[in-house]
Scaffold this active site. Structure first.
Site, short mmCIF file in Angstrom:
data_model
loop_
_atom_site.label_atom_id
_atom_site.label_comp_id
_atom_site.label_asym_id
_atom_site.label_seq_id
_atom_site.Cartn_x
_atom_site.Cartn_y
_atom_site.Cartn_z
N TYR A 1 22.99 36.64 35.34
CA TYR A 1 24.11 36.36 34.60
C TYR A 1 24.37 37.35 33.44
CZ TYR A 1 27.15 32.58 36.01
OH TYR A 1 27.94 31.88 36.57
N ASP B 1 49.86 50.31 36.56
CA ASP B 1 48.79 50.00 37.38
C ASP B 1 48.61 51.05 38.58
OD1 ASP B 1 47.34 48.68 39.49
OD2 ASP B 1 48.58 46.91 39.69
N THR C 1 42.24 49.18 40.94
CA THR C 1 41.12 48.59 41.69
C THR C 1 40.22 49.90 41.86
OG1 THR C 1 42.34 49.49 43.74
CG2 THR C 1 42.83 46.88 43.15
N GLU D 1 27.13 37.31 30.87
CA GLU D 1 28.35 37.03 30.01
C GLU D 1 28.46 37.63 28.81
OE1 GLU D 1 28.65 32.90 30.04
OE2 GLU D 1 29.82 32.72 31.98
N LYS E 1 40.45 51.61 46.63
CA LYS E 1 41.24 52.26 47.42
C LYS E 1 41.05 53.71 47.46
CE LYS E 1 44.83 48.72 46.89
NZ LYS E 1 44.69 47.52 45.91
N ARG F 1 34.88 46.86 46.24
CA ARG F 1 35.96 46.11 45.92
C ARG F 1 35.71 45.78 44.59
NH1 ARG F 1 38.34 45.63 50.48
NH2 ARG F 1 40.19 44.53 49.28
C1 LIG Z 1 49.19 48.13 42.73
C2 LIG Z 1 48.37 46.84 43.06
N1 LIG Z 1 47.71 46.15 42.22
C3 LIG Z 1 47.03 45.33 42.25
C4 LIG Z 1 46.43 45.21 43.26
C5 LIG Z 1 45.48 43.91 43.65
O1 LIG Z 1 44.27 44.36 43.87
P1 LIG Z 1 43.06 43.27 44.55
O2 LIG Z 1 43.86 42.98 45.69
O3 LIG Z 1 42.03 43.81 44.40
O4 LIG Z 1 43.32 42.14 43.80
C6 LIG Z 1 47.03 45.83 44.56
C7 LIG Z 1 46.57 45.40 45.80
O5 LIG Z 1 46.76 46.04 47.07
C8 LIG Z 1 47.96 46.86 44.37
O6 LIG Z 1 48.43 47.48 45.17
#
Ligand SMILES: Cc1ncc(COP(=O)(O)O)c(C=O)c1O
Length: 437
Positions: free
Chosen positions: A62, A218, A244, A64, A247, A253
């Protein structure tokens, strides 16, 4: 059925679980991944190093809090690994550590986005983000996601004539609705993004109302392409960037959040205690390893190949009569309209097309298209991606064959003999590119 421990026996790296029931399920998944092509745009194959790094003793711990400020003792090694992951994360995007902070604790992309909203906004604040049907993501304001439940979401979209982002629409809405945050981020948008245009729009809001909306990107899908230097980068213009790690970055993950130093406290608080308790330090180990691979391999070449494969794939499908949304791609995503071929109705929808391709060993996903009049569970589109098959080593020749196989499969949906033959062809391609574990 090939057992996972046999595949790894010689290398003596993979542990065979004593739990036969669980091991059997893992074995089946190994077989599925070996025998089929992964063309879901959000997926990839990690290296053996990253795979092994996910499994380590930090899972017992842990921790935190943050480096140097934890709520439990015994953190000297945790702090080292988290700091290393942070340093490498900044390095892969060439970020100045005096200007940028990075939080590597976010458990995944969706939680990373929620942590940002929680950290920098108040409930009810306005977010201007891309509509899901135009290529946005659930965590950008869907009514069933925390983003849509706790914040006032205004959506922008793409233009009807070319399906490209409608920057005029964004500007008009930004000036009309005065958003606290403008979000640029996409799950199914195959083209380059004009990041500076978002900045210009935010500046116009500032001129008119005396405040500048926070700019959040994002980059979950294209982070690896940006790190490889083959896609344009939002870092010169944006305040906060989420991604993420699993990908195109080809890591475990997980999630990650970059922010200008002025947002550090808010972002860190948004993650912990905002939405999370203890971070998964075992996965932060694997993030550090994945970032190390980006720094120490020819990652640029990989990302160039990803895009070249996607472009060829789109081109070949078009040659066969299929309608590719926006007429091609600039990244790893290819969006195809399944409902027409050579401008004639196919009678197909995304659901049956996804199932048909799955049955011959190609994983992809049904996808809503802009202005789609079909339902999300059976939309008009299919989304493909080339990041995973490029990691596996497939190149231009295989891409051309795959486009032809897909065309034949979709054209022979009621011909089981033909489909069995096509499945064999896919398996044959796969056998030439074994998973390297
Ligand atoms: C642009 C975008 N943001 C966020 C996410 C969410 O990611 P996670 O599935 O790891 O929560 C995705 C997932 O495909 C995504 O394409």
């Amino acid at each position: 059925m090939k057992k996972i421990f046999l595949i790894f026996k010689n290398k003596k790296i993979m542990y065979k679980l004593k739990d036969d029931i669980v091991q059997k399920i893992i074995d089946c998944e190994v077989q599925r991944q070996e025998d089929g092509l992964e063309m879901i745009a959000s997926e990839n194959y990690v290296s053996k190093e990253v795979m092994m790094a996910c499994s380590n003793v930090f899972t017992n711990k842990y921790s935190e809090g943050y480096v140097g400020k934890r709520y439990y003792g015994g953190q000297e090694n945790v702090d080292q690994i988290e700091l290393l992951a942070q340093q490498r994360a900044l390095k892969i995007f060439n970020l100045d550590e005096n200007v940028w902070h990075v939080n590597v604790q976010a458990l995944s992309g969706g939680p990373a986005n929620l942590a940002v909203y929680l950290g920098v906004l108040n409930p009810g604040d306005t977010i201007l983000s891309m509509d899901l049907s135009a290529g946005g993501h659930l965590s950008h304001g869907h009514k069933l996601n925390g983003s849509g439940i706790y914040y006032n979401i205004i959506s922008y979209g793409v233009k009807k004539d070319d399906y490209l982002i409608d920057y005029d629409d964004i500007e008009q809405k930004a000036l009309k609705y005065k958003p606290s945050l403008i979000l640029a981020g996409f799950s199914a948008y195959p083209r380059e993004i004009d990041w500076n245009m978002f900045n210009k729009i935010a500046n116009k809001v500032q001129e008119k109302y005396g405040y500048k909306p926070i700019l959040m990107a994002d980059i979950a899908h294209i982070a690896g392409l940006i790190a490889g230097g083959v896609s344009s980068s939002p870092f010169p213009y944006f305040d906060i960037i989420t991604s993420t790690t699993h990908k195109t970055l080809r890591g475990p993950r997980g999630g990650i959040i970059f922010c200008k130093k002025e947002f550090q406290k808010n972002i860190d608080r948004g993650v912990f205690p905002g939405i999370q308790g203890g971070p998964h330090e075992n996965i932060i180990v694997a993030k550090a390893v994945a970032f190390g691979e980006i720094l120490n391999s020819d990652f640029k070449k990989y990302t160039e190949n990803v895009i070249q494969n996607a472009k060829t794939f789109a081109y070949e499908l078009q040659k066969l009569g299929w309608n590719i949304i926006t007429g091609g791609t600039d990244n790893h995503i290819v969006l195809m309209d399944i409902t027409t071929k050579n401008n004639k109705e196919t009678g197909l929808g995304g659901k049956i097309a996804e199932e048909n391709l799955d049955n011959i060993g190609i994983s992809c996903n049904k996808n809503v298209l802009p202005f789609d009049n079909r339902k999300p569970m059976d939309p008009s589109g299919i989304r493909f991606g080339t990041s995973a098959i490029t990691s596996r080593g497939l190149g231009q020749n295989e891409i051309i064959s795959i486009a032809q196989i897909i065309d034949q499969s979709l054209s022979n949906i009621n011909n089981p003999d033909k489909l069995i033959k096509l499945k064999r062809e896919i398996k044959n391609i796969c056998s030439k590119f074994p998973l390297n574990y």
